[in-house]
Write a protein that holds these residues in place. Structure first.
Motif, PDB file in Angstrom:
ATOM      1  N   GLY A 179       2.568  12.513  -9.850  1.00 30.66           N
ATOM      2  CA  GLY A 179       1.493  12.904  -9.074  1.00 30.66           C
ATOM      3  C   GLY A 179       1.246  12.242  -8.143  1.00 30.66           C
ATOM      4  N   LEU A 180       1.664  10.944  -7.556  1.00 35.04           N
ATOM      5  CA  LEU A 180       1.360  10.552  -6.386  1.00 35.04           C
ATOM      6  C   LEU A 180       2.607  11.151  -5.307  1.00 35.04           C
ATOM      7  CD1 LEU A 180       0.986   6.538  -6.609  1.00 35.04           C
ATOM      8  CD2 LEU A 180      -0.528   8.291  -6.134  1.00 35.04           C
ATOM      9  N   ALA A 200       1.248  12.864  -1.943  1.00 38.48           N
ATOM     10  CA  ALA A 200       1.979  12.368  -0.632  1.00 38.48           C
ATOM     11  C   ALA A 200       2.555  13.590  -0.135  1.00 38.48           C
ATOM     12  CB  ALA A 200       2.864  11.167  -0.879  1.00 38.48           C
ATOM     13  N   VAL A 201       3.239  14.366  -0.571  1.00 40.97           N
ATOM     14  CA  VAL A 201       4.070  15.558   0.101  1.00 40.97           C
ATOM     15  C   VAL A 201       3.205  16.429   0.693  1.00 40.97           C
ATOM     16  CG1 VAL A 201       4.616  17.173  -1.862  1.00 40.97           C
ATOM     17  CG2 VAL A 201       6.420  16.893   0.165  1.00 40.97           C
ATOM     18  N   LEU A 232       3.245   6.230   2.012  1.00 43.47           N
ATOM     19  CA  LEU A 232       3.122   6.230   0.512  1.00 43.47           C
ATOM     20  C   LEU A 232       4.466   6.518  -0.264  1.00 43.47           C
ATOM     21  CD1 LEU A 232       1.460   6.049  -2.091  1.00 43.47           C
ATOM     22  CD2 LEU A 232       0.868   8.531  -1.859  1.00 43.47           C
ATOM     23  N   PHE A 233       5.351   7.297   0.284  1.00 42.59           N
ATOM     24  CA  PHE A 233       6.913   7.485  -0.004  1.00 42.59           C
ATOM     25  C   PHE A 233       7.355   6.376   0.070  1.00 42.59           C
ATOM     26  CE2 PHE A 233       6.327  12.284   0.455  1.00 42.59           C
ATOM     27  CZ  PHE A 233       6.513  12.528  -0.841  1.00 42.59           C
ATOM     28  N   ILE A 278      -2.949   1.140  -8.566  1.00 42.59           N
ATOM     29  CA  ILE A 278      -3.928   1.746  -9.085  1.00 42.59           C
ATOM     30  C   ILE A 278      -3.279   2.823 -10.138  1.00 42.59           C
ATOM     31  CG2 ILE A 278      -6.060   3.717  -8.998  1.00 42.59           C
ATOM     32  CD1 ILE A 278      -6.686   2.043  -6.380  1.00 42.59           C
ATOM     33  N   ALA A 279      -2.424   3.669  -9.603  1.00 48.26           N
ATOM     34  CA  ALA A 279      -1.680   4.667 -10.244  1.00 48.26           C
ATOM     35  C   ALA A 279      -0.997   4.048 -11.569  1.00 48.26           C
ATOM     36  CB  ALA A 279      -0.554   5.334  -9.338  1.00 48.26           C
TER      37      ALA A 279
END
Length: 360
Positions: free
Chosen positions: A21-22, A26-27, A46-47, A264-265
């Motif tokens: 999901g992250l 990000a993308v 983030l990546f 958090i994720a």
């Protein structure tokens, strides 16, 4: 993308689903930045944090098991990175010609970030490859660091990079006429990868290591987000000022935002976990590497047609998703999920996350 953080996961029982999901978030942030001029350049950061976390977890697990290390790591990266990379160059050549070939060494040796810093990248749609180059350059030496250092010293090395790289950005600022070299070049961006690596080491040593930091991560997340929003609203040219303060501070704020997001994720429960594990986001995260690679090519192909910003974005997004899906199902899935006797890379990453410092 990157961009091992974009690498495909193993079967659902063995992957950290919320990280898919992250990847999707990000993308889509990167796409919105390019298609709609949204100030979401932090998607690439983030990546980087995700990549540092996943790759370091994999390397630590291989090291602990005493299994093949360098051959496994670099063979997997080659299978994951190279086919879509070559296909992107073919697509770019078909649409925009072979201008990039004048700078072929940058592309052959994963050094396009250096070419971009020098203004020698070929067609602008291939500018997207700079982040892949950062990752590949970082992972030339990082596996050696992971192999040679015990985990405590590895954590200290990662923490040292987090502290020292912003100082390096500030010191190096007078060397450049613009902020782009600071943005593109690996020595100035590897604090993000090191932050992900530090998380991986901490969680491997103690599977519950992140739990006390979740409230702090939430506070840091909103504080960093508010800081970036305030800077965008009041000093929209802050990044372009190319001062020691802007170069040292801005990307460190992004590091806090992205690192907090990953923490958090990893500790997500309830609504946050359900959102990050939604099938649509999981699928987009699965194909995010090729989405990342090809979206700018389609944007540059659609923009001259004159459909307007939003219509062009919608058309390019549809083409991007169709291309990435076809690429995934036709050959990427087979390359990354084919039968193997060794555990899949994402399985190793999850094992590293679950491990408490000893072999499972």
């Amino acid at each position: 993308m990157t961009v091992t953080s974009l690498a495909s996961p193993a079967p659902s029982s063995h992957r950290i689903v919320q990280l898919d999901g992250l990847r999707a978030i990000a993308v889509m942030a990167v796409f919105a930045q390019h298609a709609l001029r949204a100030p979401l350049w932090m998607g690439v950061d983030l990546f980087f944090v995700l990549s540092g976390f996943l790759i370091t977890g994999i390397l630590l697990e291989r090291k602990a098991r005493g299994q093949s290390y360098f051959s496994y790591f670099y063979a997997r990266r080659a299978r994951r990175i190279l086919p879509p990379y070559v296909l992107l160059l073919a697509a770019s050549s078909a649409l925009f010609g072979f201008g990039w070939a004048h700078y072929w060494p940058w592309y052959a040796f994963f050094a396009t970030n250096i070419g971009d810093a020098l203004g020698q990248s070929g067609h602008d749609s291939l500018n997207i490859l700079w982040s892949l180059a950062v990752e590949e350059q970082f992972y030339i030496f990082w596996p050696f660091v992971v192999l040679l250092l015990p985990e405590r010293l590895l954590a200290l090395a990662a923490a040292a990079l987090i502290v020292l790289v912003p100082v390096l950005r500030a010191v190096a600022t007078p060397w450049f006429d613009s902020y782009w070299p600071i943005y593109y070049l690996t020595p100035f961006r590897m604090d993000l990868l090191a932050a992900g690596a530090l998380i991986a080491v901490l969680v491997r040593r103690d599977r519950h290591a992140l739990e006390p930091f979740k409230p702090v991560a939430v506070i840091f997340f909103f504080a960093a987000l508010a800081t970036l929003a305030w800077l965008h609203l009041h000093y929209p040219r802050f990044r372009a000022t190319n001062t020691p303060l802007s170069n040292a501070l801005l990307y460190s704020v992004s590091l806090v935002l992205c690192t907090s997001t990953v923490v958090i994720a990893l500790q997500a429960k309830g609504l946050v976990l359900r959102v990050l594990s939604h099938p649509v986001l999981v699928y987009l995260g699965t194909i995010s590497y090729t989405i990342y690679l090809i979206h700018l090519t389609f944007l540059y192909a659609v923009w001259p047609l004159g459909h307007g910003r939003y219509a062009s974005a919608a058309i390019a997004l549809a083409l991007t998703l169709a291309y990435a899906s076809a690429s995934w199902f036709l050959f990427e899935k087979r390359l990354t999920r084919g039968p193997r006797t060794k555990p899949a890379a994402a399985h190793d990453a999850l094992a590293a996350v679950r491990a408490s410092g000893t072999r499972p």
